[in-house]
Design a protein around this motif. Structure first.
Motif, short mmCIF file in Angstrom:
data_model
loop_
_atom_site.label_atom_id
_atom_site.label_comp_id
_atom_site.label_asym_id
_atom_site.label_seq_id
_atom_site.Cartn_x
_atom_site.Cartn_y
_atom_site.Cartn_z
N THR A 122 0.80 -1.19 0.08
CA THR A 122 0.04 -0.06 0.07
C THR A 122 0.72 1.02 -0.13
OG1 THR A 122 -1.94 -1.36 1.06
CG2 THR A 122 -1.90 1.26 1.44
N PHE A 126 1.17 3.85 -3.35
CA PHE A 126 0.67 5.26 -3.13
C PHE A 126 1.65 6.25 -2.79
CE2 PHE A 126 -3.58 3.29 -1.09
CZ PHE A 126 -4.15 2.95 -2.41
N HIS A 132 -3.50 5.82 -7.08
CA HIS A 132 -4.44 6.67 -6.12
C HIS A 132 -5.41 5.40 -5.54
CE1 HIS A 132 -8.69 8.32 -5.61
NE2 HIS A 132 -7.90 9.05 -4.76
N ARG A 133 -5.57 4.33 -6.33
CA ARG A 133 -6.37 3.61 -6.02
C ARG A 133 -5.90 2.05 -6.21
NH1 ARG A 133 -11.99 2.28 -6.17
NH2 ARG A 133 -12.61 0.56 -7.32
N THR A 179 -8.26 3.65 -1.46
CA THR A 179 -7.81 4.88 -2.04
C THR A 179 -6.70 5.54 -1.28
OG1 THR A 179 -9.46 6.25 -1.37
CG2 THR A 179 -9.76 5.19 -3.58
N ALA A 180 -6.09 6.33 -1.74
CA ALA A 180 -4.85 6.89 -0.76
C ALA A 180 -5.41 7.78 -0.02
CB ALA A 180 -4.02 7.75 -1.92
N ALA A 185 -4.72 3.64 4.25
CA ALA A 185 -3.70 3.89 3.58
C ALA A 185 -2.63 5.15 3.83
CB ALA A 185 -4.28 4.33 2.08
#
Length: 196
Positions: A122, A126, A132-133, A179-180, A185
């Motif tokens: 992760t 990111f 972003h995802r 997502t970030a 995350a």
């Protein structure tokens, strides 16, 4: 089994695992681990289990900017391959998305190594990769995989009937994503992971 991990440089390192890029030289160790793990993987995934299949697999991944193929290496076992995480189908532009595929090998399963690895992935996705995802598509009966993404903070986004062709049949999948901006995350990116 010949070990080839000694000279590889990790892209991220946690307390117990390091992530490094897949290399053509990993074929012997990777396929031996796959053969040892058939019962664990069946019927969910089928990584290459012969040197010939591994060469094809690595040929599609190594140096391909649409994929980041990472090996999870057990630092307590001199860097032995404990599993793998692939960020597949990386799309840039307005999407900045990658789709995860992953698996632990039997000798390392149930020890929390994949949870640590997914946190490192992760942060890598990111951070340095600029995504972003991340998505994970999981068959509903794969309890271990579902538990892993839940622990990592992914959210369930939906259900796709007959989404992927696995083991000779079109299989239903649950869609999970991170997502970030999501708290898990951000926490993964804030942890003091070391890279190369």
């Amino acid at each position: 089994m010949t070990s080839t991990h000694g000279t590889a440089v990790p892209v991220a390192r946690g307390p117990r695992v390091a992530l490094r890029e897949l290399r053509h030289e990993d074929g012997e160790e990777f396929t031996a681990r796959t053969r040892e793990s058939r019962e664990l993987h069946h019927p969910w995934l089928f990584p290459p289990d012969s040197v010939k299949d591994f060469a094809r697999y690595a040929g599609l991944r190594v140096g391909n900017p649409a994929n980041a193929s990472l090996l999870v290496c057990d630092q307590d076992a001199d860097g032995a391959i404990a599993g793998f995480v692939n960020i597949n189908n990386i799309v840039r532009g307005a999407f900045l998305n990658g789709t995860l595929g992953y698996g632990a090998f039997a000798h390392a399963a149930g020890r929390g190594l994949m949870s640590e690895a997914l946190s490192l992935v992760t942060a890598y996705a990111f951070g340095p990769l600029g995504l972003h995802r991340l998505e994970a598509n999981i068959q509903p009966g794969n309890a271990a995989s579902l538990a892993l993404v839940r622990r990592a903070g992914f959210r369930k986004e939906g259900f796709s009937p007959a989404m992927l062709h696995v083991n000779g049949e079109w299989r239903d999948h649950e869609r999970w994503a991170l997502t970030a901006e999501m708290p898990t995350a951000r926490a993964a990116m804030a942890e003091p992971h070391t890279g190369a």
